[in-house]
Design a protein around this motif. Structure first.
Motif, PDB file in Angstrom:
ATOM      1  N   THR A 272      -2.769  50.594  36.424  1.00  0.00           N
ATOM      2  CA  THR A 272      -2.161  51.831  35.932  1.00  0.00           C
ATOM      3  C   THR A 272      -2.232  51.888  34.405  1.00  0.00           C
ATOM      4  O   THR A 272      -2.615  52.908  33.828  1.00  0.00           O
ATOM      5  CB  THR A 272      -0.687  51.911  36.380  1.00  0.00           C
ATOM      6  OG1 THR A 272      -0.637  51.885  37.800  1.00  0.00           O
ATOM      7  CG2 THR A 272      -0.025  53.193  35.877  1.00  0.00           C
TER       8      THR A 272
ATOM      9  N   LYS B  10      -3.205  59.598  40.871  1.00  0.00           N
ATOM     10  CA  LYS B  10      -3.872  60.281  39.749  1.00  0.00           C
ATOM     11  C   LYS B  10      -4.252  61.717  40.085  1.00  0.00           C
ATOM     12  O   LYS B  10      -4.486  62.528  39.194  1.00  0.00           O
ATOM     13  CB  LYS B  10      -5.110  59.493  39.309  1.00  0.00           C
ATOM     14  CG  LYS B  10      -4.743  58.263  38.491  1.00  0.00           C
ATOM     15  CD  LYS B  10      -5.955  57.619  37.880  1.00  0.00           C
ATOM     16  CE  LYS B  10      -6.438  58.381  36.649  1.00  0.00           C
ATOM     17  NZ  LYS B  10      -7.635  57.734  36.062  1.00  0.00           N
TER      18      LYS B  10
ATOM     19  N   LEU C 128      -3.860  54.234  43.672  1.00  0.00           N
ATOM     20  CA  LEU C 128      -3.795  54.784  42.313  1.00  0.00           C
ATOM     21  C   LEU C 128      -4.566  56.108  42.225  1.00  0.00           C
ATOM     22  O   LEU C 128      -4.127  57.040  41.547  1.00  0.00           O
ATOM     23  CB  LEU C 128      -4.346  53.750  41.327  1.00  0.00           C
ATOM     24  CG  LEU C 128      -4.096  54.008  39.848  1.00  0.00           C
ATOM     25  CD1 LEU C 128      -2.615  54.185  39.557  1.00  0.00           C
ATOM     26  CD2 LEU C 128      -4.652  52.853  38.998  1.00  0.00           C
TER      27      LEU C 128
ATOM     28  N   THR D  76       5.906  50.734  34.105  1.00  0.00           N
ATOM     29  CA  THR D  76       4.916  51.368  34.978  1.00  0.00           C
ATOM     30  C   THR D  76       4.413  52.680  34.397  1.00  0.00           C
ATOM     31  O   THR D  76       3.521  53.310  34.944  1.00  0.00           O
ATOM     32  CB  THR D  76       5.505  51.661  36.376  1.00  0.00           C
ATOM     33  OG1 THR D  76       6.647  52.513  36.216  1.00  0.00           O
ATOM     34  CG2 THR D  76       5.923  50.381  37.081  1.00  0.00           C
TER      35      THR D  76
ATOM     36  N   GLY E 267       1.204  57.381  33.868  1.00  0.00           N
ATOM     37  CA  GLY E 267       1.663  56.206  34.606  1.00  0.00           C
ATOM     38  C   GLY E 267       2.322  56.593  35.912  1.00  0.00           C
ATOM     39  O   GLY E 267       2.211  57.739  36.362  1.00  0.00           O
ATOM     40  N   ILE E 268       2.999  55.620  36.513  1.00  0.00           N
ATOM     41  CA  ILE E 268       3.549  55.850  37.855  1.00  0.00           C
ATOM     42  C   ILE E 268       5.036  55.508  37.927  1.00  0.00           C
ATOM     43  O   ILE E 268       5.569  54.809  37.071  1.00  0.00           O
ATOM     44  CB  ILE E 268       2.810  55.002  38.925  1.00  0.00           C
ATOM     45  CG1 ILE E 268       2.884  53.498  38.569  1.00  0.00           C
ATOM     46  CG2 ILE E 268       1.373  55.451  39.073  1.00  0.00           C
ATOM     47  CD1 ILE E 268       2.424  52.573  39.679  1.00  0.00           C
TER      48      ILE E 268
END
Ligand code: GDP
Ligand code: MG
Lengths: 210, 131
Positions: free
Chosen positions: B52, B29, B25, A91, B62-63
């Motif tokens: 992503t 962000k 998202l 991710t 990214g996450i």
């Protein structure tokens, strides 16, 4: 007369397509779990050659790799498949992590860019898979969302799954923890690098592929 | 600075998958941590990861993603009995989804019974303490 001819033609094409149809066996998991190491082990065991490059730098595999027509035999059972090694799913990707392994900023950024594409391709390829081996690093927390998302997506697509708890040669490896995280799946503990328990892995593969 | 943004399920209930993913998202962000009431569909989780990856650059790394499922502690039988009924009423509204920008959330550790959010500030604080 024409009828027999027709039957013959039909049978011929049926056989042709049956022979062409190969099971696609995918290797999925987070980066660095040992997917390529396992792909190499399988290829070495059954083809006598290796498949891809392995390093300790994450995202070494950044493109889908396919090895065609691998035949595995055990007793009178035999399965034949195309092995698909994927970049795996993450991710987040931070180019600065690659610089810790000695890459220049420029090379690290290029690797990161390629790595993001690799993750996208891995996800796209999910739909092409017939059976998937999910490779997890048994020294790591199995409850990470990436693992759960991968397995959940395979479940949603009704793709049969075998879970591999890899790196059991390391003291920190906990097969039981992987098992309790995914109780509905067959979990087999192996060391792809040193070959521990690899026979049980092949046996399990027979069961899952059917 | 750590900013949390709560997104009630009603805010995403009637928008398309693409729209949902975009919305979540975009919040991440902007360096905020999303607390979404309920869960995405499995396929949407995969699409979120894809989206992503397409947006990663030198500022956005990214996450971190974590989904908390409800009723984890209840006995299996009780859960199964209740599940059918509750799912019919609530569906994906159950549970909680956390989406944080990776540069702020270092990791989300999850055990069946507990969840821990490690933030970059924690890491720095720990390092300082060690010195
Ligand atoms: N100790 C140990 N290390 C392993 C094992 N399998 C892979 N590795 C190491 O883990 C790292 C990542 O392996 P790789 O196959 O490239 O992972 P991939 O990203 O999933 O393809 C490499 O340094 C490997 O040598 C294993 O069974 N035991
Ligand atoms: Mg690899």
């Amino acid at each position: 007369m024409a009828n027999i001819f027709e039957k013959f033609i039909k049978a011929f094409f049926k056989n042709l397509f049956r022979r062409k149809k190969h099971i696609k066996l995918g290797l999925y998991g987070p980066p660095n779990a040992g997917k390529t190491t396992l792909a190499n082990k399988i290829c070495e065991d059954w083809l006598g050659e290796s498949m891809g490059k392995v390093t300790n730098v994450p995202h070494e595999t950044r493109e889908i790799q396919i090895k065609e027509q691998i035949n595995i035999k055990s007793g009178n059972k035999e399965i034949s498949f195309n092995l698909v090694d994927t970049p795996g799913i993450a991710t987040k990707i931070d180019y600065e992590d690659f610089m810790k392994f000695g890459l220049t900023a420029k090379k690290a950024k290029k690797r990161a860019k390629e790595a993001t594409k690799g993750v996208i391709d891995s996800i796209r390829w999910l739909d092409n898979m017939d059976t998937v081996v999910v490779v997890l690093d048994a020294t790591k927390d199995p409850y990470s969302q990436v693992n759960i998302t991968i397995i959940g997506n395979l479940e949603a697509r009704k793709i049969p799954v075998l879970v591999v708890a890899n790196k059991v040669d390391l003291k920190k490896a906990k097969i039981k923890k992987v098992q309790s995280a995914f109780p509905q799946y067959h979990v087999v503990g192996i060391s792809a690098k040193y070959g521990n328990n690899i026979d049980e892995f092949y046996e399990s593969l027979f069961k899952v592929v059917g | 600075m750590l900013t949390l943004q709560f997104v009630p399920y009603s805010e995403i209930e009637y928008i398309s998958s693409v729209g949902r993913i975009r919305k979540l998202l975009n919040i991440a962000k902007e360096n905020r941590i999303v607390l979404l009431e309920g869960r995405l569909k499995k396929e949407e989780e995969a699409e979120l990861i894809k989206a992503t990856m397409e947006e990663i650059n030198k500022d956005f790394k990214g996450i971190e993603l974590s989904v908390i499922y409800p009723n984890k502690k209840e006995s299996d039988l009780f859960r199964k009995l209740k599940k059918g009924f509750v799912n019919m009423l609530l569906g994906d509204r159950q549970g909680l989804t956390i989406i944080g920008p990776a540069s702020i959330v270092r990791e989300i550790k999850k055990d069946p019974d507990k969840i821990q959010l490690f933030t970059e500030d924690d890491t720095r604080a720990k390092k300082r303490r060690k010195k």
